[in-house]
Design an enzyme around this catalytic site. Structure first.
Site, mmCIF file in Angstrom:
data_model
loop_
_atom_site.group_PDB
_atom_site.id
_atom_site.type_symbol
_atom_site.label_atom_id
_atom_site.label_comp_id
_atom_site.label_asym_id
_atom_site.label_seq_id
_atom_site.Cartn_x
_atom_site.Cartn_y
_atom_site.Cartn_z
ATOM 1 N N ASP A 28 62.979 -12.662 45.133
ATOM 2 C CA ASP A 28 63.670 -13.734 44.394
ATOM 3 C C ASP A 28 63.860 -13.454 42.907
ATOM 4 O OD1 ASP A 28 64.180 -15.570 46.471
ATOM 5 O OD2 ASP A 28 62.066 -16.139 46.487
ATOM 6 N N ASP A 61 70.089 -15.022 51.631
ATOM 7 C CA ASP A 61 69.902 -15.425 50.235
ATOM 8 C C ASP A 61 69.764 -14.223 49.297
ATOM 9 O OD1 ASP A 61 68.733 -16.903 52.348
ATOM 10 O OD2 ASP A 61 67.692 -18.250 50.988
HETATM 11 N N1 GLY Z 1 66.484 -19.193 48.790
HETATM 12 C C1 GLY Z 1 65.877 -20.254 49.497
HETATM 13 C C2 GLY Z 1 66.801 -21.359 49.800
HETATM 14 O O1 GLY Z 1 67.998 -21.246 49.697
HETATM 15 O O2 GLY Z 1 66.309 -22.399 50.178
#
Ligand code: GLY
Length: 420
Positions: free
Chosen positions: A136, A196
Site C-alpha cells: 500500500d 488495488d
Molecule cells: N485497498 C483496499 C480497499 O479498496 O478497500
C-alpha cells in the site's frame, strides 16, 4: 478520562463555524467553486474533530492500544456507525489520504494555512517509507508526500518518496512478474495480488522519472502486464485477489476478499483497474493499457445494474440490489480516472467527461455530508468491506480524496489546461 475543556473547544468551534456559515450546504452554479468552498469550511471542522479524537486516545486502555498495534494515531479514515471518528496508525493503507486532501486544498486555494496543515499531517506518516510489509506504499506515500512534492518541490519529501519506492520494489517477485500485495493469510495464499495494487504503480513511475533507473519502470510495467493477463474476465470485469505461485508465476486461485462472491464484480475493484490502467497509459504510452482502461470503462458504464445516478452499489452483483449500500468512493475515483481518460481518446473524450461531470453533480446534490457535522468528512455513503461487516454506508476518507482530485481535474479541463 475525556478532557472536558477539549470538548468545550470543539463545541465552541462548531458553533462559531455554524454562525459564520449559517450551516448552509448551498449548491452554487459552479460545481468546482461550490465544492471547494464547502470543503474549505468542512475540512477546517475536520481538523478540530481529528484533534478531539486524538485527545481521546490518551484515555485508551493499554489493552486496546496493544490491540491496535504500533505507533500513534495519525489521520482519519472513516466514521463508525455510532458516529465516532476512526483515526488510523500510519501503517494503515488509508493514512495518506487526509494529508492528500489538504494538499489539494492548498493546490486550489494557495492559502499558506492549507500548506501548513498538509505538511503537518503528511509528516505524521514519514516512518512508512521503511515499511516493506505491504503493497500500500503508493496509496499512503504518493497521495501525501507525492502531492506535497509536486506542489512544493521540498527535497525532504523527494528523499522520502524515493525511499518509499525502493521499499515497495522489495515486494517484487521476479518469477511471477508481480508485486506481492499481502503477507497475511499465508495458510491460504502464496503470493496474493489484489487489483488495488495497480494504484501503487504511480509511485514507481514517479521514481523512474526522477532517477531514470529503469528498475522502477520495468517492475511497474511487468506488474501491470501480469495483472492484465490474469485478473480480468472476458467481459473486462476483474477478480479481486489472484494468488500466484511465487516461484513459477502459475496462477493458483482467483477469488474475492471484499466483494460479494469470487465471480462477482466488486465496485471499487473495477475503479482501481480503470484508474490504474489510465495512469499506466499516461506513464508508458503503451496502447494495451489504454485499451484496457477503455474496456473497463465500458464494463462499468454499460452495466445494467449501474444506477441511473452513476453511483454504483458496493458490488455489481450484490444479491439484494436495489436494496444494497452504494460505494461513493468507487464513483469519485471513477470520475477522476474518466477526466484523465477523456484526454487520451479524442473520439470518446466527451462521453467520458460527461459521465464524470454527472457523477460529480449527483454527488454534490445527494451524497454530500452536512456542513459542521459528520466529523468533517465531505461525502456520505461509501462502503469499505461489506463481507467483513466493516464501514458500510459511511463516510470514508478516500472517497473525499478522489472527489477533490476529480474536481481539480475538471477545473483544469474546463479551463483548457493540461492535466499533467
Ligand atoms: N485497498 C483496499 C480497499 O479498496 O478497500
Amino acid at each position: 478520562m475525556e478532557n472536558p475543556m477539549k470538548h468545550y473547544f470543539l463545541m465552541a468551534g462548531i458553533t462559531a463555524l455554524a454562525f459564520l456559515t449559517g450551516c448552509d450546504t448551498k449548491k452554487g452554479d459552479d460545481l468546482v467553486a461550490d465544492n471547494f468552498e464547502f470543503a474549505d469550511k468542512q475540512l477546517r471542522y475536520a481538523l478540530v474533530a481529528v484533534d478531539e479524537a486524538r485527545a481521546l486516545e490518551s484515555g485508551e486502555s493499554r489493552e486496546r492500544r496493544e490491540k491496535r498495534g504500533w505507533g500513534e494515531l495519525t489521520n482519519p479514515r472513516n466514521n463508525e456507525p455510532d458516529g465516532s471518528l476512526n483515526l488510523v496508525v500510519s501503517r494503515d493503507w488509508t493514512s495518506g489520504f487526509f494529508p492528500g486532501e489538504l494538499w489539494y486544498m492548498y493546490e486550489y486555494t494557495r492559502e499558506p494555512f492549507w500548506k501548513e496543515q498538509a505538511d503537518l499531517h503528511t509528516r505524521l506518516i514519514e516512518r512508512e517509507q521503511w515499511n516493506g510489509g505491504t503493497h500500500d506504499m503508493g496509496f499512503k506515500m504518493y497521495c501525501s508526500y507525492g502531492n506535497g512534492y509536486r506542489l512544493t518541490g521540498d527535497p525532504v519529501y523527494k528523499d522520502i518518496l524515493l525511499q518509499s519506492a525502493r521499499t515497495l520494489i522489495t515486494r517484487y517477485k521476479e518469477g511471477a512478474g508481480i508485486l506481492r500485495s499481502w503477507d497475511h493469510n499465508t495458510d491460504k495464499w502464496d503470493c496474493p495480488v489484489i487489483i488495488d495494487n495497480m494504484m501503487n504503480l504511480e509511485l514507481l513511475f514517479w521514481a523512474f522519472n526522477q532517477t531514470q533507473d529503469s528498475v522502477f519502470y520495468n517492475i511497474a510495467v511487468n506488474h501491470a502486464r501480469t495483472t492484465l493477463k490474469n485478473h480480468f474476465r472476458e467481459d473486462y470485469s476483474s477478480y479481486h485477489v489472484v494468488d500466484y505461485d511465487t516461484l513459477t508465476g502459475a496462477v493458483r486461485t482467483k477469488a474475492t476478499h471484499q466483494g460479494y462472491a469470487h465471480e462477482s464484480a466488486w465496485a471499487r475493484g473495477q475503479t482501481w483497474g480503470l484508474y490504474g490502467y489510465t495512469m499506466c497509459y499516461r506513464e508508458t504510452g503503451l496502447p494495451e493499457f489504454l485499451e484496457q482502461a477503455q474496456q473497463i470503462g465500458k464494463f462499468i458504464f454499460s452495466h445494467a445494474r449501474l444506477p441511473a445516478d452513476l453511483i454504483p452499489y458496493w458490488d455489481f452483483d450484490a444479491p439484494e440490489i436495489p436494496d444494497e449500500p452504494r460505494d461513493v468512493s468507487a464513483a469519485t475515483c471513477t470520475a477522476s480516472a474518466l477526466y484523465e481518460l477523456s484526454t487520451y481518446v479524442p473520439g470518446k473524450g466527451e462521453t467520458y467527461r460527461r459521465n464524470a461531470d454527472r457523477i460529480l453533480e449527483n454527488i454534490t446534490q445527494h451524497y454530500r455530508a452536512t456542513l459542521g457535522e459528520d466529523n468533517g468528512f465531505l461525502l456520505l455513503h461509501s462502503t469499505g468491506s461489506k463481507p467483513h461487516d466493516s464501514e458500510i454506508d459511511v463516510p470514508i476518507v478516500y472517497a473525499d480524496y478522489y472527489f477533490l482530485e476529480a474536481l481539480l481535474r475538471k477545473d483544469r479541463l474546463d479551463r483548457n489546461e493540461p492535466l499533467f
